[in-house]
Scaffold this active site. Structure first.
Site, PDB file in Angstrom:
ATOM      1  N   ALA A 104       0.845  -1.193   0.000  1.00  0.00           N
ATOM      2  CA  ALA A 104       0.000   0.000   0.000  1.00  0.00           C
ATOM      3  C   ALA A 104       0.874   1.234   0.000  1.00  0.00           C
ATOM      4  O   ALA A 104       2.091   1.156   0.189  1.00  0.00           O
ATOM      5  CB  ALA A 104      -0.894   0.010   1.233  1.00  0.00           C
ATOM      6  N   MET A 113       1.690   4.915   1.932  1.00  0.00           N
ATOM      7  CA  MET A 113       1.854   5.244   3.349  1.00  0.00           C
ATOM      8  C   MET A 113       0.492   5.374   4.027  1.00  0.00           C
ATOM      9  O   MET A 113      -0.498   5.719   3.387  1.00  0.00           O
ATOM     10  CB  MET A 113       2.591   6.591   3.494  1.00  0.00           C
ATOM     11  N   ASN A 114       0.472   5.096   5.309  1.00  0.00           N
ATOM     12  CA  ASN A 114      -0.700   5.362   6.148  1.00  0.00           C
ATOM     13  C   ASN A 114      -1.917   4.502   5.831  1.00  0.00           C
ATOM     14  O   ASN A 114      -3.043   4.918   6.082  1.00  0.00           O
ATOM     15  CB  ASN A 114      -1.077   6.837   6.060  1.00  0.00           C
ATOM     16  N   GLY A 139      -2.272   1.282   7.006  1.00  0.00           N
ATOM     17  CA  GLY A 139      -2.504   0.294   8.052  1.00  0.00           C
ATOM     18  C   GLY A 139      -1.789  -1.017   7.823  1.00  0.00           C
ATOM     19  O   GLY A 139      -2.212  -2.053   8.337  1.00  0.00           O
ATOM     20  N   LYS A 140      -0.698  -0.990   7.057  1.00  0.00           N
ATOM     21  CA  LYS A 140       0.046  -2.227   6.787  1.00  0.00           C
ATOM     22  C   LYS A 140       0.559  -2.857   8.073  1.00  0.00           C
ATOM     23  O   LYS A 140       0.402  -4.053   8.287  1.00  0.00           O
ATOM     24  CB  LYS A 140       1.220  -1.952   5.836  1.00  0.00           C
ATOM     25  N   ASP A 145       7.672  -6.987   8.178  1.00  0.00           N
ATOM     26  CA  ASP A 145       7.279  -5.588   8.025  1.00  0.00           C
ATOM     27  C   ASP A 145       8.370  -4.850   7.248  1.00  0.00           C
ATOM     28  O   ASP A 145       9.522  -5.278   7.224  1.00  0.00           O
ATOM     29  CB  ASP A 145       7.107  -4.952   9.411  1.00  0.00           C
ATOM     30  N   GLU A 146       7.997  -3.746   6.611  1.00  0.00           N
ATOM     31  CA  GLU A 146       8.938  -2.938   5.813  1.00  0.00           C
ATOM     32  C   GLU A 146       9.603  -3.782   4.722  1.00  0.00           C
ATOM     33  O   GLU A 146      10.797  -3.661   4.442  1.00  0.00           O
ATOM     34  CB  GLU A 146       9.990  -2.272   6.708  1.00  0.00           C
ATOM     35  N   ALA A 147       8.814  -4.619   4.077  1.00  0.00           N
ATOM     36  CA  ALA A 147       9.331  -5.583   3.088  1.00  0.00           C
ATOM     37  C   ALA A 147       9.894  -4.918   1.842  1.00  0.00           C
ATOM     38  O   ALA A 147      10.646  -5.551   1.102  1.00  0.00           O
ATOM     39  CB  ALA A 147       8.237  -6.575   2.701  1.00  0.00           C
ATOM     40  N   GLN A 148       9.596  -3.652   1.611  1.00  0.00           N
ATOM     41  CA  GLN A 148      10.180  -2.972   0.455  1.00  0.00           C
ATOM     42  C   GLN A 148      11.698  -2.908   0.575  1.00  0.00           C
ATOM     43  O   GLN A 148      12.395  -2.760  -0.425  1.00  0.00           O
ATOM     44  CB  GLN A 148       9.594  -1.561   0.272  1.00  0.00           C
TER      45      GLN A 148
END
Length: 184
Positions: free
Chosen positions: A9, A11-12, A14-15, A83-86
């Protein structure tokens, strides 16, 4: 059959809170999960997954040199949540894909699709290529349309269009926008 998931998604959206909810659901059913987050994002402290709505949880960290085939070799969990998979590398995404399909254990990755310039993060591009399931988490632009892009802003709230791809920050540094607002 286990799968590699990519929930992405702007930013912001809700990931992170979604990731923490998935972890809670597994644990409510008596299952063990492994939570991982990028060591790059230390805004709330190293090894802490923290959502904007206040949910927080400790997690192991990964760096660009983490070998997931080695890291997960003896791990017995119902699911790996990242999390932060990018910030994953192309090779790390390949490792995760291989691990899922040789260990029959799911991996769910949560992250951004593109940076503030509209360019893909290498890890995100590879996840969009290899993930068995893709799910967009939706959020809205200030104009009310679906936000699919991110812009970087400076201390005065003005848009920044140059700079390093990675600059860790939250609402004071980035804003989610629709494509129309991204180009205007």
């Amino acid at each position: 059959m286990a799968r590699l998931w990519y929930r992405y998604a702007a930013m912001n959206a809700g990931k992170t809170s979604s990731l923490l909810q998935v972890a809670h659901n597994y644990e409510e059913n008596g299952e063990k999960v492994l939570l991982l987050t990028s060591a790059l994002d230390d805004r709330d402290g190293p090894g802490l997954i923290s959502s904007r709505i206040g949910l927080k949880r400790e997690a192991a960290t990964y760096t660009s040199s983490t070998n997931f085939l080695e890291r997960l070799k003896d791990v017995e969990v119902a699911c790996v949540l990242i999390d932060e998979a990018q910030f994953l590398t192309v090779d790390q995404v390949r490792q995760l894909h291989r691990w899922v399909h040789t260990n029959d254990s799911p991996v769910m990755c949560f992250g951004l699709r593109s940076d503030f310039r509209g360019d893909p993060f290498p890890g995100a591009a590879m996840l969009l290529t290899l993930a068995d399931n893709l799910e967009e988490i939706r959020t809205a632009c200030r104009c009310g349309k679906k936000a699919t892009m991110n812009i970087r802003i400076d201390e005065a709230g003005e848009r920044v269009q140059e700079g390093d791809q990675v600059l860790i920050g939250g609402n004071s540094r980035y804003r989610q926008v629709c494509a129309r607002c991204f180009y205007s």
